[in-house]
Motif scaffolding. Structure first.
Motif, short mmCIF file in Angstrom:
data_model
loop_
_atom_site.label_atom_id
_atom_site.label_comp_id
_atom_site.label_asym_id
_atom_site.label_seq_id
_atom_site.Cartn_x
_atom_site.Cartn_y
_atom_site.Cartn_z
N SER A 1 0.90 -0.74 -0.03
CA SER A 1 0.01 0.39 0.17
C SER A 1 1.10 1.52 0.08
N CYS A 2 1.75 1.70 1.08
CA CYS A 2 2.31 2.80 1.24
C CYS A 2 3.52 2.66 0.60
N ILE A 3 4.37 3.55 0.29
CA ILE A 3 5.75 3.22 -0.74
C ILE A 3 6.47 4.54 -0.54
N ASN A 4 7.73 4.10 0.55
CA ASN A 4 8.51 5.41 1.51
C ASN A 4 8.97 6.50 0.41
N VAL A 5 9.23 7.05 0.39
CA VAL A 5 9.54 8.40 -0.66
C VAL A 5 9.92 9.40 0.54
N ASP A 6 11.28 10.50 0.24
CA ASP A 6 11.00 12.06 0.35
C ASP A 6 10.10 13.00 -0.38
N ASP A 7 9.27 12.99 -1.15
CA ASP A 7 8.50 13.50 -1.36
C ASP A 7 6.90 13.05 -2.20
N SER A 8 5.85 12.76 -1.05
CA SER A 8 4.66 12.62 -2.39
C SER A 8 4.33 13.29 -2.91
N ALA A 9 4.57 13.88 -2.61
CA ALA A 9 3.48 15.34 -4.13
C ALA A 9 4.70 14.80 -5.05
N PHE A 10 5.27 14.72 -5.58
CA PHE A 10 6.94 14.92 -6.12
C PHE A 10 6.80 13.49 -6.80
N SER A 11 6.73 12.22 -6.04
CA SER A 11 5.85 11.19 -6.12
C SER A 11 4.66 11.01 -7.34
N ALA A 12 3.61 11.15 -6.58
CA ALA A 12 2.34 11.06 -6.81
C ALA A 12 2.61 11.94 -8.62
N ASN A 13 2.57 12.89 -8.47
CA ASN A 13 3.48 13.32 -9.83
C ASN A 13 3.34 13.50 -11.28
N ASN A 14 4.68 11.93 -10.81
CA ASN A 14 5.60 11.49 -11.38
C ASN A 14 4.90 10.03 -11.19
N TRP A 15 4.95 10.01 -11.42
CA TRP A 15 5.43 7.55 -11.00
C TRP A 15 4.21 7.14 -10.17
N THR A 16 2.99 7.58 -11.27
CA THR A 16 1.92 7.00 -10.81
C THR A 16 0.98 6.23 -12.01
N ASN A 17 2.66 6.20 -13.12
CA ASN A 17 1.41 5.22 -14.33
C ASN A 17 1.92 4.07 -14.31
N ASN A 18 2.26 3.25 -13.53
CA ASN A 18 2.34 1.61 -13.10
C ASN A 18 2.33 1.31 -11.58
N ILE A 19 1.63 2.48 -11.25
CA ILE A 19 1.21 1.16 -9.86
C ILE A 19 -0.13 1.06 -10.11
N ASP A 20 -0.56 -0.28 -8.90
CA ASP A 20 -2.00 -0.47 -8.24
C ASP A 20 -2.29 0.30 -7.65
N PRO A 21 -3.09 0.91 -7.76
CA PRO A 21 -4.80 1.36 -7.09
C PRO A 21 -4.65 1.70 -5.51
N GLN A 22 -4.15 0.73 -4.69
CA GLN A 22 -3.97 0.85 -3.26
C GLN A 22 -2.41 1.51 -2.87
N HIS A 23 -1.66 1.75 -4.00
CA HIS A 23 -0.23 1.93 -3.80
C HIS A 23 -0.61 3.53 -3.74
N TYR A 24 -0.03 3.88 -2.77
CA TYR A 24 -0.04 5.48 -2.15
C TYR A 24 1.64 6.29 -1.69
N PHE A 25 2.17 6.64 -1.40
CA PHE A 25 3.52 7.95 -1.91
C PHE A 25 3.36 8.78 0.04
N SER A 26 4.16 8.29 0.70
CA SER A 26 4.30 9.10 1.56
C SER A 26 5.79 9.22 2.63
N GLU A 27 5.80 10.36 2.98
CA GLU A 27 7.33 10.39 3.62
C GLU A 27 7.68 9.83 5.16
N GLN A 28 6.59 8.43 5.68
CA GLN A 28 6.38 8.22 6.49
C GLN A 28 5.95 6.76 6.80
N CYS A 29 5.72 6.06 5.80
CA CYS A 29 4.89 4.65 6.55
C CYS A 29 4.72 4.06 7.33
N PRO A 30 3.93 3.83 7.97
CA PRO A 30 3.63 2.36 8.69
C PRO A 30 4.81 1.37 8.88
#
Length: 181
Positions: A152-181
């Motif tokens: 579900s959560c993909i740990n990244v440095d900048d979730s806004a950048f990631s959501a704007n640039n890397w969403t073409n080939n991810i599943d609908p339940q995947h999201y980006f966060s700076e602090q995944c649980p």
């Protein structure tokens, strides 16, 4: 004559002391043999035979690789492809030059690529990922995490950048966060 005898006695020792890389998975080592990086199936390969390899493609042979122990000594590795094997773990933290990783169709549950800041392409669909850490990877141009149903959560440095640039080939339940649980 004594000098010749001494040379002949010491000759077998030349070559001893060369650094070896431990490769416990026989199918991984057999793949290295098939690729010409090793000659004997003995759980080791000469480090000098692999430390300049920049591209390694595995999974094209008839093999069942479960363990990539030894990959850490591929210090020049930029491109690693391992398709449809049986890896549950993959540690490429020592492969800091890695630019492209394709680990499609394995059984990986956790992938930490936070030490791989040179990464440009990550293709890891069809695994069993529950955690993915791609912090420190602002150079990624291509990301594919499709068919990782437990992720579900993909740990990244900048979730806004990631959501704007890397969403073409991810599943609908995947999201980006700076602090995944």
């Amino acid at each position: 004559m004594k000098k010749l005898l001494l040379i002949l006695l010491c000759l077998p020792m030349i070559g001893f002391g060369q650094q070896q890389t431990y490769v416990p998975d026989d199918d991984f080592e057999q793949s290295l043999i098939n690729l010409g990086f090793d000659t004997v199936l003995d759980d080791s390969v000469l480090t000098s035979s692999i430390d300049t390899v920049s591209s390694l493609h595995l999974g094209f042979f008839i093999n069942n690789i479960y363990d990539l122990t030894g990959i850490e000594d591929f210090s020049a590795l930029k491109d690693l492809t391992i398709w449809h094997q049986f890896l549950t773990t993959l540690d490429v933290s020592q492969n800091t030059l890695l630019e492209s990783l394709n680990c499609t169709g394995n059984q990986l549950t956790y992938l930490d690529l936070s030490n791989n800041s040179a990464l440009i392409s990550l293709v890891c669909p069809e695994n069993q990922l529950t955690a993915l850490d791609i912090r420190n990877n602002s150079n990624i141009l291509s990301l594919n995490t499709n068919n990782n149903l437990n992720l579900s959560c993909i740990n990244v440095d900048d979730s806004a950048f990631s959501a704007n640039n890397w969403t073409n080939n991810i599943d609908p339940q995947h999201y980006f966060s700076e602090q995944c649980p």
